[in-house]
Design a protein around this motif. Structure first.
Motif, mmCIF file in Angstrom:
data_model
loop_
_atom_site.group_PDB
_atom_site.id
_atom_site.type_symbol
_atom_site.label_atom_id
_atom_site.label_comp_id
_atom_site.label_asym_id
_atom_site.label_seq_id
_atom_site.Cartn_x
_atom_site.Cartn_y
_atom_site.Cartn_z
ATOM 1 N N PRO A 89 -30.234 7.765 -41.306
ATOM 2 C CA PRO A 89 -29.030 7.461 -41.076
ATOM 3 C C PRO A 89 -28.326 8.032 -39.801
ATOM 4 C CG PRO A 89 -29.162 8.328 -43.545
ATOM 5 C CD PRO A 89 -30.655 8.250 -42.657
ATOM 6 N N TYR A 90 -29.278 9.376 -39.220
ATOM 7 C CA TYR A 90 -28.671 9.904 -37.992
ATOM 8 C C TYR A 90 -29.275 8.893 -37.133
ATOM 9 C CZ TYR A 90 -27.392 12.687 -34.295
ATOM 10 O OH TYR A 90 -26.755 13.280 -33.027
ATOM 11 N N LYS B 86 -29.278 8.319 -21.544
ATOM 12 C CA LYS B 86 -29.176 8.777 -22.676
ATOM 13 C C LYS B 86 -29.404 7.645 -23.868
ATOM 14 C CE LYS B 86 -25.049 11.536 -21.194
ATOM 15 N NZ LYS B 86 -24.980 12.996 -21.689
ATOM 16 N N ILE C 177 -18.157 5.065 -37.173
ATOM 17 C CA ILE C 177 -19.543 5.262 -37.477
ATOM 18 C C ILE C 177 -19.706 6.552 -38.252
ATOM 19 C CG2 ILE C 177 -21.402 6.183 -35.942
ATOM 20 C CD1 ILE C 177 -20.611 4.216 -33.707
ATOM 21 N N GLU D 189 -25.053 -7.301 -38.826
ATOM 22 C CA GLU D 189 -25.270 -6.237 -39.725
ATOM 23 C C GLU D 189 -25.282 -7.049 -41.248
ATOM 24 O OE1 GLU D 189 -24.805 -2.663 -39.894
ATOM 25 O OE2 GLU D 189 -23.615 -1.774 -38.318
ATOM 26 N N TYR D 190 -24.770 -7.971 -41.378
ATOM 27 C CA TYR D 190 -25.065 -8.629 -42.517
ATOM 28 C C TYR D 190 -26.307 -9.127 -42.617
ATOM 29 C CZ TYR D 190 -24.930 -12.188 -46.137
ATOM 30 O OH TYR D 190 -25.099 -13.203 -47.240
ATOM 31 N N LYS E 29 -21.239 0.680 -29.972
ATOM 32 C CA LYS E 29 -19.908 0.416 -29.861
ATOM 33 C C LYS E 29 -19.529 0.732 -28.371
ATOM 34 C CE LYS E 29 -15.657 1.955 -32.075
ATOM 35 N NZ LYS E 29 -14.818 2.124 -30.682
ATOM 36 N N TYR E 30 -20.106 1.471 -27.553
ATOM 37 C CA TYR E 30 -20.079 1.656 -26.226
ATOM 38 C C TYR E 30 -20.249 0.626 -25.506
ATOM 39 C CZ TYR E 30 -20.769 4.035 -21.717
ATOM 40 O OH TYR E 30 -20.679 4.574 -20.264
ATOM 41 N N ARG F 116 -29.477 5.942 -37.050
ATOM 42 C CA ARG F 116 -28.763 4.663 -37.163
ATOM 43 C C ARG F 116 -27.201 4.946 -36.558
ATOM 44 N NH1 ARG F 116 -29.073 0.868 -41.907
ATOM 45 N NH2 ARG F 116 -30.044 2.356 -43.126
ATOM 46 N N ALA F 117 -26.680 6.207 -36.751
ATOM 47 C CA ALA F 117 -25.533 6.433 -36.027
ATOM 48 C C ALA F 117 -25.554 6.575 -34.785
ATOM 49 C CB ALA F 117 -24.830 7.965 -36.644
ATOM 50 N N GLU G 66 -28.911 -6.456 -43.448
ATOM 51 C CA GLU G 66 -28.936 -6.126 -44.747
ATOM 52 C C GLU G 66 -29.421 -7.135 -45.541
ATOM 53 O OE1 GLU G 66 -24.679 -5.178 -45.331
ATOM 54 O OE2 GLU G 66 -24.981 -3.282 -44.002
ATOM 55 N N ARG H 224 -25.644 2.967 -33.425
ATOM 56 C CA ARG H 224 -24.232 2.145 -33.554
ATOM 57 C C ARG H 224 -23.248 2.780 -32.526
ATOM 58 N NH1 ARG H 224 -24.549 2.415 -39.789
ATOM 59 N NH2 ARG H 224 -25.078 0.603 -40.401
ATOM 60 N N PHE H 225 -23.330 4.090 -32.324
ATOM 61 C CA PHE H 225 -22.437 4.769 -31.035
ATOM 62 C C PHE H 225 -22.772 3.968 -29.741
ATOM 63 C CE2 PHE H 225 -20.124 7.734 -28.947
ATOM 64 C CZ PHE H 225 -20.860 7.877 -27.676
ATOM 65 N N TRP H 226 -24.007 3.824 -29.503
ATOM 66 C CA TRP H 226 -24.414 2.944 -28.123
ATOM 67 C C TRP H 226 -23.700 1.567 -28.210
ATOM 68 C CZ3 TRP H 226 -24.006 5.833 -24.315
ATOM 69 C CH2 TRP H 226 -24.576 6.956 -24.237
ATOM 70 N N TYR I 127 -21.680 6.851 -41.738
ATOM 71 C CA TYR I 127 -22.734 7.870 -41.816
ATOM 72 C C TYR I 127 -22.648 8.679 -42.945
ATOM 73 C CZ TYR I 127 -25.240 12.136 -40.651
ATOM 74 O OH TYR I 127 -26.431 13.215 -40.528
ATOM 75 N N VAL J 108 -20.417 -7.995 -36.938
ATOM 76 C CA VAL J 108 -20.409 -7.835 -38.498
ATOM 77 C C VAL J 108 -21.565 -8.669 -38.994
ATOM 78 C CG1 VAL J 108 -18.775 -8.553 -40.409
ATOM 79 C CG2 VAL J 108 -17.837 -7.444 -38.409
#
Lengths: 219, 209
Positions: B87-88, B131, A69, B71-72, B98-99, B90-91, B75, B94-96, A73, B68
């Motif tokens: 971007p933040y 969270k 990630i 995300e395709y 992945k979790y 989005r990050a 886009e 994406r973190f959650w 970023y 994958v």
């Protein structure tokens, strides 16, 4: 846009190395802070309360966790310098697929190689080499996975090279003998300053593994 | 731009993720049901590494791995976005994602009679609720995001009853709202039919995936 950038990291972590390489490729200055994983800093615990792991990239006080990630970023925020992720959506999907493959396989199999013995280790070695061969297939005749310049897959994979010597010593095998194309690719990557400066010395990593084995009581 | 095809199976939440993403963006596609007990030559040719569904095709080019693929899709067809533009933000999403992906079904192990697994599950759900969701209607805010789609896994694992029983009020409300979204509502598997099918599969050939 630049602001304050801090990377909480641990020198042998291949995941931390990914972010180091990405930042170096783009020439972005940042503060590197070494964490003692047996004595995690308050900052780390505050910035990554869910996993309490490194690397953590802190940008203007806000944390981004998980190396994959972080690399995305970094690429999105500093998109005008040395892009790592392809711009074509299909090429991006291919790159993401291989990074996902690397994440699912390489670290775990590598860990089994240094942590286990006998049949379990033999199976891990076999599968590890098979995975590297699949990656060689994906690389083909390209200079890098990203084509003419370092890309997302290169950044995700090359850090594991710093652990190859340790895997070879523990597993008693030669990765170069089995996967010469992979090592040739590694050598091209290591000629780049961003990679060479971000990876620790292989012997140091091996010494670190030996220490870990003592701590965990692994022979 | 090319034909869109999806190879999947009606029992898998991973297949539904792709269907939902495509439908939320109003993209027409051909759906091919795969028999996992008898994998087709098509599947083995286009996903030789994992040999799994879903496999997505756009203009004949295959893409594997559900995240994958999503995300395709995001886009290629950016309207009705499933990810924030910042971007933040989005990050964080994406973190959650992945979790949720890393934890998988272990997040929904409440009520299975195994105390430790249950405790772990509840902890994970509380973290997500506090969270990631907070006071929002959906994880994406007013609209569905990739994270909502991924957490739809809860439907397969008896999510509504679990969330209600353990007083995870906000998550419970979230799941109800999620299942009411027309695109989702009209495309959810019948849980009883699915369980019966899986039971039959296990009886016939216990070693199949």
């Amino acid at each position: 846009m630049a602001g304050e950038l801090v990377l909480l990291d641990f020198w042998p972590s291949p995941f931390g190395m990914r972010s180091r390489i990405a930042l170096a490729e783009k020439g972005i200055p940042y503060e590197y802070r070494e964490e003692d994983l047996r004595n995690k800093s308050d900052l780390l615990l505050q910035m990554n309360p869910v996993h309490k792991k490194i690397p953590v990239l802190i940008h203007n006080g806000k944390p981004v966790c998980e190396s994959v990630i972080q690399v995305q970023y970094i690429d999105e925020v500093w998109h005008d310098k040395a892009p790592l992720i392809p711009s074509d959506p299909y090429q991006r999907a291919v790159a993401r697929f291989w990074v996902d493959f690397i994440d699912k396989k390489i670290y775990e199999l590598g860990s089994k190689i240094w942590k286990t013995k006998g049949e379990e280790q033999a199976n891990a070695k076999k599968e590890f080499i098979e995975c590297l061969k699949l990656l060689e297939g994906e690389l083909g005749d390209k200079t890098y996975f990203g084509g003419e310049s370092l890309g997302y897959v290169d950044v995700a994979l090359v850090p594991f090279y710093s652990w190859f010597y340790a895997y070879e010593k523990c597993g008693d095998f030669s990765i170069e003998a089995e996967c010469p194309k992979m090592i040739a690719w590694v050598k091209r990557c290591m000629q780049k300053e961003s990679v060479a400066k971000s990876l620790p010395d292989q012997e140091k990593v091996y010494e670190f593994i030996l220490q870990l084995k003592k701590i965990f009581g692994i022979e | 731009m090319g034909e869109v095809k999806l190879v999947g199976t009606w029992v898998s939440p991973y297949t539904y993720r792709i269907k939902w993403a495509l439908k939320l963006k109003g993209i027409a596609f051909d759906y091919i049901e795969e028999d996992l007990c008898n994998k087709s030559a098509l599947l083995l040719q286009y996903n030789p590494i994992h040999k799994k569904v879903p496999v997505f095709f756009h203009g004949g080019k295959p893409i594997c791995e559900s995240m994958v693929i999503i995300e395709y899709i995001e886009e290629t067809w950016p309207h009705n976005p499933l990810l924030p533009t910042d971007p933040y933000e989005r990050a964080m999403l994406r973190f959650w994602i992945k979790y949720a992906e890393d934890k998988g079904p272990s997040m929904w192990m409440v009520g299975e009679g195994q105390h430790k697994a249950e405790q772990n599950s509840l902890e994970m759900l509380k973290i997500i609720e506090e969270k990631a969701l907070g006071d929002k209607k959906f994880f994406g805010g007013d609209n569905i995001s990739m994270l909502d789609i991924v957490l739809g896994l809860g439907h397969w694992l008896g999510g509504e009853k679990l969330l209600e029983a353990h007083k995870l009020r906000r998550l419970h409300v979230w799941l109800k709202n999620f299942k009411q979204v027309p695109v989702i509502k009209e495309d959810l598997p019948d849980l009883d039919a699915m369980l019966a099918y899986l039971r039959r599969q296990r009886e016939m050939s216990p070693a199949t995936h």
